[in-house]
Design a protein around this motif. Sequence first.
Motif, short mmCIF file in Angstrom:
data_model
loop_
_atom_site.label_atom_id
_atom_site.label_comp_id
_atom_site.label_asym_id
_atom_site.label_seq_id
_atom_site.Cartn_x
_atom_site.Cartn_y
_atom_site.Cartn_z
N ASN A 126 0.83 -1.21 0.00
CA ASN A 126 0.00 0.00 0.00
C ASN A 126 0.86 1.25 0.00
O ASN A 126 0.61 2.19 -0.76
CB ASN A 126 -0.93 0.01 1.22
CG ASN A 126 -2.30 -0.54 0.93
OD1 ASN A 126 -3.14 0.12 0.31
ND2 ASN A 126 -2.55 -1.77 1.37
N MET A 127 1.88 1.26 0.86
CA MET A 127 2.72 2.44 0.97
C MET A 127 3.57 2.67 -0.27
O MET A 127 3.82 3.81 -0.67
CB MET A 127 3.60 2.35 2.23
CG MET A 127 2.79 2.55 3.48
SD MET A 127 3.67 2.53 5.07
CE MET A 127 5.33 2.68 4.69
N SER A 128 4.00 1.61 -0.91
CA SER A 128 4.92 1.75 -2.04
C SER A 128 4.21 1.79 -3.39
O SER A 128 4.87 1.82 -4.44
CB SER A 128 5.92 0.58 -2.04
OG SER A 128 5.25 -0.66 -2.24
N ALA A 161 15.41 -1.60 -4.74
CA ALA A 161 16.24 -1.03 -3.67
C ALA A 161 15.70 0.33 -3.22
O ALA A 161 15.65 0.62 -2.01
CB ALA A 161 17.68 -0.89 -4.15
N GLU A 162 15.28 1.17 -4.18
CA GLU A 162 14.71 2.48 -3.83
C GLU A 162 13.43 2.30 -3.03
O GLU A 162 13.22 3.00 -2.02
CB GLU A 162 14.40 3.26 -5.11
CG GLU A 162 15.61 3.80 -5.85
CD GLU A 162 15.18 4.53 -7.12
OE1 GLU A 162 15.48 5.74 -7.21
OE2 GLU A 162 14.57 3.91 -8.00
N ILE A 163 12.58 1.37 -3.47
CA ILE A 163 11.32 1.14 -2.78
C ILE A 163 11.55 0.66 -1.36
O ILE A 163 10.96 1.18 -0.40
CB ILE A 163 10.45 0.13 -3.57
CG1 ILE A 163 9.99 0.75 -4.89
CG2 ILE A 163 9.26 -0.32 -2.73
CD1 ILE A 163 9.27 -0.22 -5.80
N VAL A 166 10.35 2.73 1.93
CA VAL A 166 9.37 2.12 2.84
C VAL A 166 9.95 2.01 4.24
O VAL A 166 9.29 2.30 5.24
CB VAL A 166 8.92 0.75 2.32
CG1 VAL A 166 8.14 0.00 3.38
CG2 VAL A 166 8.07 0.90 1.06
N ALA A 167 11.20 1.60 4.34
CA ALA A 167 11.85 1.47 5.66
C ALA A 167 11.93 2.82 6.37
O ALA A 167 11.66 2.91 7.58
CB ALA A 167 13.24 0.86 5.49
#
Length: 358
Positions: free
Chosen positions: A98-100, A111-113, A117-118
């Motif tokens: 949902n967030m990404s 890697a960017e995602i 998210v982290a």
Amino acid sequence: MTIQPQIELLSVNKHYGGFHALKDINVTIPKGSFVALVGPSGCGKSTLLRSLAGLESISGGEIRITGKAVNDTPPRHRDVAMVFQSYALYPHMSVRDNMSYSMRLRKASRAEIDAAVADVAAILGLGDYLDRKPNALSGGQRQRVAMGRAIIRNPKVFLFDEPLSNLDAALRVHMRKEIRALHDRIGATSVYVTHDQIEAMTMADHVVVLKSGVVEQQGAPLSLYDTPATKFVAGFIGSPAMNFVGGIVGDTGRAVTLDLPGAPSLPLARTMEPRRQVDVGLRPEHLSIETGGAPGIETTATSVESTGSVTYLYCGGDPEIVVVLSERERISQGDPVNLTIAPDKIHLFDPETGAALR
């Protein structure tokens, strides 16, 4: 240092057929500020927010974001992110997905995602919930996910459309502190729609009060509380609401006689036009019980409510006068009371126009 406006609403009008929903709205929102649009249902606040987002087209005027007119710019190109009352999460997706979602649409790398998210999950305290579905979360957690989905886009402006309406009272208090802290942490520009004036007063740097599509008054929260421009603003800002009583200014212009039994007279801190009809505004928290015999409003307690730290006293009948006392008073229903107020705490309004009289 001059702060550049992030958003400018210039003579914005909106018509739905023959209904004039927004009437010459002029609001400037500096970068990094938190602005609340507040007013009763149907006042136009959500219409204004949706117009800013590009979900509604305006009928006249101009909307600028970072100096650029966006009247004809589609929502996805306005660089704004909206958090809805309903959360609007995809129930079949995990918190992570949902967030990404917006990043995956842009085909960002894995890697960017993962990094984005982290970071956002750490800000919102969602690190332990990334693999859960929305139906396994509490209302407050779902609202955080909705905010995370907005934050991850790194927009110029965050738009909140009554995001706490579905939460219980205790969680609303907690979440409004979280939203304000989040705003300060990421240096965002936020526009927040609510019908709850307590949310507006406690969260915003700048409050815009709307009534029937018109900006009644805007400014810092405490300036609206201390010096309301109209009777409507005076009654809307503050809880419990301001008491209003009809009255007439005395012959000297230094006192006002109230339209109450016994025609009590209250001294004024300023000189007004003698014999002028007025509406008198008395905030419940500014009234006190006089026990020394000084003249005041002689009335009767019709109801007494104590919360432990505060006592709510309801007096008279038509109009009813509400008093907020910070002490525990030994008053019972039916007891006579004499109410007084400091002269500089009395508000006066024109009975016809509702405009404040200074």
